[in-house]
Design an enzyme around this catalytic site. Structure first.
Site, PDB file in Angstrom:
ATOM      1  N   GLY A 204      47.720  21.461   9.870  1.00 48.93           N
ATOM      2  CA  GLY A 204      46.931  20.114  10.504  1.00 48.93           C
ATOM      3  C   GLY A 204      48.222  18.645   9.909  1.00 48.93           C
ATOM      4  O   GLY A 204      48.932  19.332   9.977  1.00 48.93           O
ATOM      5  N   SER A 205      47.563  17.568   9.966  1.00 48.06           N
ATOM      6  CA  SER A 205      49.177  16.568   9.671  1.00 48.06           C
ATOM      7  C   SER A 205      50.181  17.138   8.724  1.00 48.06           C
ATOM      8  O   SER A 205      48.965  17.187   7.645  1.00 48.06           O
ATOM      9  CB  SER A 205      48.587  15.449  10.293  1.00 48.06           C
ATOM     10  OG  SER A 205      47.088  14.995   8.754  1.00 48.06           O
ATOM     11  N   THR A 208      47.489  14.349   5.641  1.00 47.53           N
ATOM     12  CA  THR A 208      46.616  15.224   5.075  1.00 47.53           C
ATOM     13  C   THR A 208      46.798  16.720   4.473  1.00 47.53           C
ATOM     14  O   THR A 208      47.059  16.875   2.898  1.00 47.53           O
ATOM     15  CB  THR A 208      45.929  15.472   6.007  1.00 47.53           C
ATOM     16  OG1 THR A 208      45.576  14.256   6.872  1.00 47.53           O
ATOM     17  CG2 THR A 208      44.132  16.177   5.614  1.00 47.53           C
ATOM     18  N   GLY A 209      48.025  16.823   4.672  1.00 46.72           N
ATOM     19  CA  GLY A 209      48.709  18.083   3.951  1.00 46.72           C
ATOM     20  C   GLY A 209      48.876  17.955   3.126  1.00 46.72           C
ATOM     21  O   GLY A 209      48.806  17.780   1.332  1.00 46.72           O
ATOM     22  N   GLU A 226      50.295  24.692   6.956  1.00 49.67           N
ATOM     23  CA  GLU A 226      50.394  24.446   8.499  1.00 49.67           C
ATOM     24  C   GLU A 226      50.315  22.810   9.028  1.00 49.67           C
ATOM     25  O   GLU A 226      49.344  22.659  10.009  1.00 49.67           O
ATOM     26  CB  GLU A 226      50.073  25.486   9.126  1.00 49.67           C
ATOM     27  CG  GLU A 226      50.823  25.771  11.131  1.00 49.67           C
ATOM     28  CD  GLU A 226      49.980  26.735  11.856  1.00 49.67           C
ATOM     29  OE1 GLU A 226      50.054  26.720  12.671  1.00 49.67           O
ATOM     30  OE2 GLU A 226      49.546  27.659  10.939  1.00 49.67           O
TER      31      GLU A 226
END
Length: 455
Positions: A204-205, A208-209, A226
């Site tokens: 995701g983004s 958020t990561g 990722e």
């Protein structure tokens, strides 16, 4: 939870969200199931995954229609994704036993040395909506073959597809206490971070990561992220076919509506061929059929998320204010659904947001460059590090440029490509860890060293 069809904005399905109590009970079941699953011989676990792949292919038309309904991906591209994701299963079939079996390091002498690879335990797979088959298979299939149980959290924009994964895994012989799909938005994802899991694998983004990494850091369990990209493509003046280069670049930028972490997001073109390339690029993008994603000739469907329309509008506005020339598109399309016209800017520069920040939509900026050194500097001017590409007829020249890219993947005369044979990894804001390849198989196990001294 409402599932909306991006092509119409209408509610396509309503599902009950998983509660926190249900989530905690599910984890208890998965912990029990994992111990039994890990004792199943590797070849039998692998056979379940092979059978799963066969079931997916046998039902691919229905599955593609589900994916198109909830993400807006054109039906031909949904079918392409389902067919293409099978190469992960073939990769496991050929290589899993080799990379997961015990290794004998020292065979002779007073002390023998072996390595065994043990599963992590119960892992969380918090997945993405843009390529749920590809990015999901990269994680949960590899985790299951390695003997783990999986708590699968699909994106709320690809939940129906996630539920189909569970359905066909169970039919293929994976126990329901080894794989479980939960339903919900970010609130459920947040609760997953609080649970005592043995690994977290997120797609995701960047924002958020980073939040996930910080939240679970104290657990000292594996975390793989990722994340996004701002992937550059440089077209040199020595390409043999300018038109073909433009066609390939356009597909790399606009396939799946540009909603790909490794989509081409900025293009640099040598000044000697700049005008020819831009005209060929415009001609190609203008030919793309925009419309109903259920129609077989549609190449550009709606964006999956309505909120992304605002992101694209802001980048378009910024580019116009800073002197970019709009050659195509630049506006929301009228009517139902989350449609944005395929948009191309030329004469861009790095003062513009669209050349620096991730777009994730049908928008591309093209910039003229006067040397390889200038192109390299501009390609390196990013916080991301996922992929970079060079189109050139000179391999040595291309390899010199690609060798200077701080990215997990580089391409010569191709782009927007993923293969299970080599690692898929990001650097800096594009994430950490690897899926695919031998490294991706071993991402889901932990080594145990055996020192054996016969008496």
């Amino acid at each position: 939870m409402e599932i909306r069809n991006p092509a119409t904005g209408a509610v396509a399905a309503t599902l009950p969200s998983t509660t926190t109590v249900e989530l905690e009970n599910t984890l208890s079941l998965l912990k029990q199931g994992q111990h039994t699953w890990a004792k199943v011989p590797l070849k039998d676990r692998l056979e379940c995954i092979i059978q799963f792949g066969q079931l997916i292919l046998a039902n691919k038309q229905e599955l593609a229609e589900i994916l198109t309904k909830e993400t807006g991906k054109p039906i031909t591209q949904s079918l392409n994704e389902i067919n293409g994701a099978q190469n992960r299963i073939e990769h496991l079939r050929k290589n899993a036993e080799r990379w997961l079996s015990e290794e004998v390091i020292v065979r002779d002498g007073a002390t023998l040395e072996h390595i065994r690879y043990e599963p992590l335990g119960v892992i969380a797979n918090i997945s993405a909506w843009n390529f749920p088959y590809n990015v999901g298979f990269n994680v949960f299939l590899y985790a299951l073959v390695a003997g783990n149980a999986v708590l699968y959290k699909p994106s709320e924009f690809a939940t129906l597809t996630g539920l189909q994964f569970a359905k066909y895994l169970y039919q293929a012989g994976v126990p329901d206490n080894v794989f479980h799909c939960v339903v919900g938005d970010g609130r459920i994802g947040e609760h997953i971070l609080s649970l005592p899991l043995d690994g977290y694998f997120f797609t995701g983004s960047y924002k958020t990561g980073v939040h996930i990494a910080k939240t679970v850091a104290h657990k000292l369990v594996p975390v793989q992220l990722e994340l996004g990209g701002k992937d550059p493509l440089y077209v040199t003046e020595d390409v043999k076919d300018i038109k073909q280069a433009a066609v390939s670049a356009a597909e790399g930028a606009f396939y799946n509506n540009g909603q790909s972490c490794c989509a081409v997001e900025r293009i640099y073109v040598s000044e000697q061929i700049y005008d020819q390339f831009v005209e060929a690029f415009i001609e190609e993008v203008a030919s793309y059929q925009v419309g109903d994603p259920c129609a077989e000739d549609t190449f550009i469907g709606p964006l999956t998320r309505a909120a992304q329309l605002d992101v694209i509008e802001e980048q378009v506005k910024d580019a116009l204010e800073k002197g970019a020339i709009l050659r195509l598109g630049g506006h929301v399309l009228e009517g139902k659904g989350y449609y944005y016209a395929p948009t191309v800017f030329e004469h861009c520069n790095h003062n513009m947001v669209l050349m620096r920040e991730e777009t994730f939509g049908p928008l591309i900026g093209i910039q003229k460059v006067f040397s390889d050194e200038e192109a390299i500097t501009l390609m390196q001017d990013t916080t991301y590090g996922l992929t970079a590409a060079v189109f050139s007829s000179d391999q040595d020249r291309a390899m010199n440029i690609l060798g200077k890219m701080d990215t997990g993947t580089v391409y010569w005369n191709c782009c927007d490509r993923v293969s299970p044979n080599v690692p898929w990894s990001g650097r800096r804001n594009s994430g950490l860890g690897s899926t695919l390849s031998a490294q991706g198989i071993r991402a889901f196990v932990q080594p145990k060293a055996y020192h054996l001294r016969p008496l």
